[in-house]
Design an enzyme around this catalytic site. Structure first.
Site, short mmCIF file in Angstrom:
data_model
loop_
_atom_site.label_atom_id
_atom_site.label_comp_id
_atom_site.label_asym_id
_atom_site.label_seq_id
_atom_site.Cartn_x
_atom_site.Cartn_y
_atom_site.Cartn_z
CD GLU A 1 13.57 -24.10 1.12
OE1 GLU A 1 14.68 -23.55 1.11
OE2 GLU A 1 12.57 -23.59 0.58
CG ASP B 1 21.60 -17.71 -0.20
OD1 ASP B 1 21.45 -16.63 -0.80
OD2 ASP B 1 21.81 -18.80 -0.79
C1 LIG Z 1 18.50 -18.34 -2.55
S1 LIG Z 1 17.65 -19.81 -2.14
C2 LIG Z 1 18.78 -20.68 -1.13
C3 LIG Z 1 19.96 -21.24 -1.84
C4 LIG Z 1 20.90 -22.01 -0.94
N1 LIG Z 1 21.21 -21.25 0.27
C5 LIG Z 1 22.18 -22.35 -1.63
O1 LIG Z 1 23.16 -21.60 -1.52
O2 LIG Z 1 22.22 -23.40 -2.29
C6 LIG Z 1 16.50 -19.26 -0.92
C7 LIG Z 1 15.63 -20.38 -0.37
O3 LIG Z 1 14.96 -19.90 0.82
C8 LIG Z 1 13.65 -20.45 0.85
N2 LIG Z 1 12.88 -19.59 1.76
C9 LIG Z 1 12.21 -18.44 1.50
N3 LIG Z 1 11.78 -17.86 2.64
C10 LIG Z 1 12.19 -18.67 3.66
C11 LIG Z 1 12.11 -18.60 5.09
N4 LIG Z 1 11.50 -17.57 5.68
N5 LIG Z 1 12.68 -19.58 5.81
C12 LIG Z 1 13.30 -20.63 5.21
N6 LIG Z 1 13.43 -20.74 3.87
C13 LIG Z 1 12.89 -19.78 3.11
C14 LIG Z 1 13.22 -20.46 -0.59
O4 LIG Z 1 12.19 -21.40 -0.80
C15 LIG Z 1 14.53 -20.83 -1.30
O5 LIG Z 1 14.62 -22.22 -1.48
#
Ligand SMILES: C[S@@+](CC[C@H](N)C(=O)[O-])C[C@H]1O[C@@H](n2cnc3c(N)ncnc32)[C@H](O)[C@@H]1O
Length: 299
Positions: free
Chosen positions: A123, A172
């Site tokens: 994250e 995701d």
């Molecule tokens: C759609 S949410 C995830 C929801 C989670 N997978 C769930 O199902 O409960 C996407 C998340 O990815 C994080 N994020 C964005 N770019 C990222 C990256 N390059 N690597 C890791 N996390 C990232 C965002 O801060 C956000 O919290």
């Protein structure tokens, strides 16, 4: 960058779809004794409260998970097994009854892990990573679960292939930046080169943006080129104005997301049957008008 917070969207129809797929895939992997590694490249904070100001403000769970539960008497027969499995996971996090706590993918995955399995969580958001670390600490997860404040796209290859050669990668992103679409394709392509038999689950929004439309095609092409099976499911809960992004700005925020999809490369054998039964019920329970529907294709 980083204006996206999943707390506004927790328990919406897209979560119902992606988390049903995640649970079905993990339950399948648990049928063999050998341990597996689950990798969540975009974890979010891990646990949500559906009565929080953020969740209440968006009201998205009302159209998603809460509609699924509220309307279940509409079903002529029993709930599909994959939806019952989803429900069972939610009930675990709400032991007092009701539906206040919504588990995100890290908590769902952690709950389904066995002793011999491992979980890697990425994250990047400065606030969500702090919450995720605290939430996972509260689970007393120990060394079985690792939380990394790193870019999930960049960090993924170092865990592929897992030592037991059994694993699931859950991708995701928020697709907040257009580059995410391209980065997903690169991550899956690299992932398949390193771990051709791994199960890759990729969620994406269906919105009026060319990159969103071409993403499933790029992913299924990657699977074809590697001679791997794939499955593609989409779920739509109602009609939505399909105005071009140039006019509306951010179509996800302004119009509300009405449709999304999941591509699974190397799907578990049982997933097609699970979704064949679950998707029509999702439409029946969460669908709001005649435009609600699903698709399910595979190869
Ligand atoms: C759609 S949410 C995830 C929801 C989670 N997978 C769930 O199902 O409960 C996407 C998340 O990815 C994080 N994020 C964005 N770019 C990222 C990256 N390059 N690597 C890791 N996390 C990232 C965002 O801060 C956000 O919290």
């Amino acid at each position: 960058m980083f204006s996206y917070r999943h707390a506004f969207h927790a328990g919406n129809h897209a979560d119902v779809l992606k988390h049903t797929v995640l649970i079905s895939a993990m339950n399948y992997l648990a049928q063999k004794d050998v341990g597996y590694t689950a990798i969540d490249t975009h974890s979010g904070p891990g646990l949500y409260k559906l009565d929080s100001p953020d969740a209440k403000q968006s009201g998205e769970a009302q159209e998603g998970l809460l509609a699924l539960l509220r309307n279940k008497s509409k079903l002529a027969g029993p709930m599909a097994p994959a939806l019952l499995a989803y429900r069972a996971v939610l009930d675990h996090f709400n032991p007092q009854g009701g539906m206040v706590h919504y588990p995100g993918s890290p908590f769902i995955a952690h709950h389904l892990l066995r002793e011999q399995d491992k979980l890697k969580l990425f994250e990047l958001h400065p606030t969500d990573i702090r919450t995720l670390v605290a939430n996972v600490e509260a689970l007393q997860a120990g060394r079985q679960t690792m939380v990394m404040n790193e870019d999930g796209f960049l960090g993924l290859p170092k865990y592929l292939p897992p030592t037991t050669r059994r694993g699931l990668v859950f991708i995701d992103p928020s697709y907040e930046i257009k580059l995410d679409y391209e980065r997903v394709v690169v991550a899956v392509s690299t992932g398949l080169q390193r771990f051709a038999t791994g199960t890759f689950v990729i969620w994406y929004p269906i919105i009026p943006r060319p990159q969103a439309h071409s993403l499933p095609r790029h992913l299924t092409n990657l699977a074809r080129q590697s001679n791997r099976p794939w499955l593609h499911a989409t779920l739509r809960i109602r009609s939505g104005a399909q105005r071009p992004e140039a006019v509306t700005g951010d179509p996800v925020k302004r119009l509300g997301l009405v449709e999304s999809g999941v591509v699974v490369i190397n799907p578990p054998f049982s997933l097609q049957e699970d979704l064949q039964a679950a998707l029509p019920q999702m439409v029946q329970l969460m669908g709001q008008d005649s435009q609600a529907g699903f698709t399910l294709t595979n190869s």
